[in-house]
Design an enzyme around this catalytic site. Structure first.
Site, mmCIF file in Angstrom:
data_model
loop_
_atom_site.group_PDB
_atom_site.id
_atom_site.type_symbol
_atom_site.label_atom_id
_atom_site.label_comp_id
_atom_site.label_asym_id
_atom_site.label_seq_id
_atom_site.Cartn_x
_atom_site.Cartn_y
_atom_site.Cartn_z
ATOM 1 N N ASP A 103 0.834 -1.206 0.000
ATOM 2 C CA ASP A 103 0.000 0.000 0.000
ATOM 3 C C ASP A 103 0.865 1.250 0.000
ATOM 4 O O ASP A 103 2.016 1.233 0.436
ATOM 5 C CB ASP A 103 -0.891 0.035 1.251
ATOM 6 C CG ASP A 103 -1.937 -1.065 1.225
ATOM 7 O OD1 ASP A 103 -2.242 -1.576 0.130
ATOM 8 O OD2 ASP A 103 -2.436 -1.414 2.316
HETATM 9 N N1 URA Z 1 -1.461 -5.863 3.917
HETATM 10 C C1 URA Z 1 -1.939 -4.610 3.867
HETATM 11 O O1 URA Z 1 -2.986 -4.320 4.396
HETATM 12 N N2 URA Z 1 -1.205 -3.677 3.223
HETATM 13 C C2 URA Z 1 -0.028 -3.941 2.622
HETATM 14 O O2 URA Z 1 0.601 -3.043 2.055
HETATM 15 C C3 URA Z 1 0.451 -5.255 2.682
HETATM 16 C C4 URA Z 1 -0.288 -6.202 3.338
#
Ligand code: URA
Length: 238
Positions: A103
């Site tokens: 993310d």
């Molecule tokens: N899980 C999430 O919620 N975000 C990420 O970036 C990776 C795993």
């Protein structure tokens, strides 16, 4: 590719030297001695050996690890003009792309390659590649929640069965945990902790397929070592 060319490209001998080796019967293809010149071999499919040792072309693929900083999207371009991981790749990285995503506000280990087959294998849930995160969540996580995490948990798109989960540190208003998952579903860690009423405040991927960043700091990258690439290739084949 012609046999003598393959031997030369692999760095075993010069083209002339390779021809000499072939003439002397020191070269086998799929277990059979080849003495004539100009035999065509498939570098990917045929087992070529010189003096009993396998001959391999140097890999022309690229493999990198980036310690992705927060505030950067995991794609190579962003229609909204936000900073992307491309801004952090070295100029010699080739046409690599990220294996999976983190993310925008997650930092940590992100692998890049132009090796499509390996990338698919790393990202596909079937192979269950391990992803380990350090996560800071709101509130003090109690033993009840830990037990629910260990038992496995159902999200709207299916069960999540953490490979391992442990509290690292309990503060007054937050908790740091480490959790290992084997799938990489969209926002998986955030959705999991939100469902347990402990929203994620910080998220960091500290290892992917057993590869760790070592001394890399956010925004820094390094090529994977040959040993690391070999290990990735073995994943799902054992
Ligand atoms: N899980 C999430 O919620 N975000 C990420 O970036 C990776 C795993």
């Amino acid at each position: 590719m012609r046999l003598q060319k393959l031997i030369a490209h692999a760095g075993v001998a010069s083209r002339r030297g390779a021809e000499e080796m072939i003439r002397r019967g020191r070269v086998t293809v799929n277990g059979r001695v080849v003495r004539e010149m100009g035999v065509v071999v498939d570098p990917a499919g045929d087992a070529v050996k010189c003096d009993g040792r396998i001959v391999r072309l140097p890999s022309r693929r690229h493999y990198f690890m980036l310690y992705k900083p927060k505030g950067v999207v995991s794609t190579l371009s962003d229609p909204e003009g936000r900073p992307t991981v491309r801004d952090y790749l070295p100029s010699g990285a080739g046409r690599v792309y990220p294996v999976g995503r983190l993310d925008w506000d997650t930092e940590g280990v992100l692998i890049f390659t132009d090796d499509g087959e390996l990338a698919n294998r790393l990202a596909h849930p079937r192979y269950g590649v391990e992803r380990t995160y350090h996560v800071k969540v709101r509130g003090v996580v109690g033993e009840g929640v830990m037990a629910r995490l260990r038992e496995g948990f159902r999200l709207e798109d299916g069960p999540v069965d953490p490979e391992g989960v442990k509290v690292l540190r309990r503060g007054k208003t937050s908790t740091w945990l480490t959790i290992t998952l084997r799938e990489g579903r969209h926002h998986e860690v955030k959705r999991l902790f939100l469902a347990l009423r402990h929203p994620v405040q910080k998220l960091r991927r500290v290892s992917y397929a057993g590869l760790e960043p070592g001394p890399l700091r956010p925004g820094e990258s390094r090529p994977l070592s040959e040993e690391e690439v070999k290990r990735l290739r073995r994943l799902g084949r054992e």
